[in-house]
Design an enzyme around this catalytic site. Sequence first.
Site, PDB file in Angstrom:
ATOM      1  N   THR A  14      44.055  86.888  26.463  1.00 41.77           N
ATOM      2  CA  THR A  14      43.500  85.534  26.505  1.00 41.77           C
ATOM      3  C   THR A  14      44.592  84.476  26.501  1.00 41.77           C
ATOM      4  OG1 THR A  14      41.493  86.280  25.382  1.00 41.77           O
ATOM      5  CG2 THR A  14      41.959  83.916  25.348  1.00 41.77           C
ATOM      6  N   LYS A 105      50.134  84.158  13.568  1.00 43.07           N
ATOM      7  CA  LYS A 105      50.053  83.653  12.201  1.00 43.07           C
ATOM      8  C   LYS A 105      50.212  84.755  11.164  1.00 43.07           C
ATOM      9  CE  LYS A 105      45.084  83.704  12.907  1.00 43.07           C
ATOM     10  NZ  LYS A 105      45.176  83.900  14.365  1.00 43.07           N
ATOM     11  N   GLU A 129      54.518  76.903  17.030  1.00 43.26           N
ATOM     12  CA  GLU A 129      53.512  75.836  16.988  1.00 43.26           C
ATOM     13  C   GLU A 129      52.094  76.375  17.176  1.00 43.26           C
ATOM     14  OE1 GLU A 129      52.034  72.630  16.079  1.00 43.26           O
ATOM     15  OE2 GLU A 129      54.108  72.192  16.618  1.00 43.26           O
ATOM     16  N   VAL A 132      49.191  77.906  14.178  1.00 44.16           N
ATOM     17  CA  VAL A 132      48.230  77.153  13.350  1.00 44.16           C
ATOM     18  C   VAL A 132      47.631  76.041  14.202  1.00 44.16           C
ATOM     19  CG1 VAL A 132      47.880  75.747  11.289  1.00 44.16           C
ATOM     20  CG2 VAL A 132      49.583  77.592  11.252  1.00 44.16           C
ATOM     21  N   GLY A 134      45.933  76.107  17.005  1.00 43.45           N
ATOM     22  CA  GLY A 134      45.787  76.251  18.452  1.00 43.45           C
ATOM     23  C   GLY A 134      46.514  75.146  19.195  1.00 43.45           C
ATOM     24  N   GLU A 189      34.838  87.847  16.213  1.00 42.39           N
ATOM     25  CA  GLU A 189      35.102  89.217  16.624  1.00 42.39           C
ATOM     26  C   GLU A 189      33.960  90.136  16.193  1.00 42.39           C
ATOM     27  OE1 GLU A 189      37.659  90.052  18.409  1.00 42.39           O
ATOM     28  OE2 GLU A 189      38.831  88.198  18.265  1.00 42.39           O
ATOM     29  N   LYS A 204      47.077  80.649   7.736  1.00 42.11           N
ATOM     30  CA  LYS A 204      47.469  79.369   8.326  1.00 42.11           C
ATOM     31  C   LYS A 204      47.932  78.378   7.261  1.00 42.11           C
ATOM     32  CE  LYS A 204      44.386  80.013  12.276  1.00 42.11           C
ATOM     33  NZ  LYS A 204      43.059  79.678  12.852  1.00 42.11           N
TER      34      LYS A 204
END
Length: 428
Positions: A14, A105, A129, A132, A134, A189, A204
């Site tokens: 993804t 993460k 970056e 955490v 997105g 999920e 996070k």
Amino acid sequence: MKDRLAIGLLGLGTVGSGVAELISRNGKHIAERAGMPMVVKKALVRDLARPRNVGECPPLTTDPESILADPEIDVVVEVLGGEEPALSYILAALRAQKHVVTANKELLAKHGKELFAAAKENGVDLYFEASVGGGIPIIRPLKDCLAGNTIEKVYGIVNGTTNYILTRMENGHSYEEALAEAQRQGYAEADPYADVSGLDAARKIAILASIAFGARVTEDDVARTGIERLSPLDLAYAHELGYKVKLLAVAQELDGALDVRVQPALVPEHHPLASVSGVLNAIVVRGNAVGEVMFHGHGAGRLPTASAVCGDLIEVAHNIRQGVRGRNGCTCFHHKPFYPAGQVKIRYFLRLELADEPGVLAKVAAAFGQEKVSLAAVIQKRLTEHGAEVVLVTHPAATRQFAGAVAALKAFPETLAIHQPLAVEGEA
């Protein structure tokens, strides 16, 4: 002077396909910002024959060494997720003196110290970056833009799956129904444990706390409670009191010690976090100079996360052009203790079912009084077939004292049910 930034991509799922697509789609713009064009020289995949969701598919390989040992590759982007083999691959890349950009993460929350030590030892940079928030820029603002502040508190909604579930529950859906819908929509999920238990959010906030307070925080240092025991009634009663229920990640410094936790909490409806719905994330940072600032947007997703990865790649390109190595080093300069969990003072919301008998509320009040927990409100909501449902809201109380009062309530024969306590952030 290099004429391009050669990228080795570990993973083309993804996020990986999003990175490849964004570099292709926005290539000219990215090259202008970076000072050189970028090219994905090779991407690591498990199955060469699997169809790929990317317009211009980069060359594929199933051999990690063809990336990790390639002297032409400047930077390795890790978007595999999970602990292994991602950890081994990143360490190998750093030891081969390749810069690394990761969205992982879990690795940073567990092995951040080891990873940054390897980056420093080999004179390369580790950027993260995308780990955490997105697509929300939060790591670099904390490390750079807000570096002149003493950070007092970082808190917010950092898991879109649980926020989506809670948004559905606000409309009367049960936890089970909301979770099933989140899974159908692809937000949760098949095994949702990491999200609904608060583990994902704990990882996070561990990363954010480490940066904000300059001290190493791991996922094991974060006290966490998930949303699995919540009922639509909790959200409905919270709404009647002027609150929304959110899974909050909180990190703050109290008397030189760190309080880092994840828990369902009531947020006043007038607070900006209360309006953050669905899969969106929002993070609030409170600094002693800037006050409170909020970062809001898509906390996950193919292209939002790829956006953060590409931002890091541009930083790597700048460093290479300027001949700077090891610029993005570890900022955990201090060793700070953790505030004793039982002494953290929090306001609480608690839903009880009690026998509908004279004197029961007086016994409840006495149990809290014995632990020196002051009650701000005691509201009888409805009669059930067994007794009466009551909602309590406390004034700030030490966690240990609140837990003592709840333990006393459990011993009363008049107590029929005690539901999950929720924290209360601020006044409605």
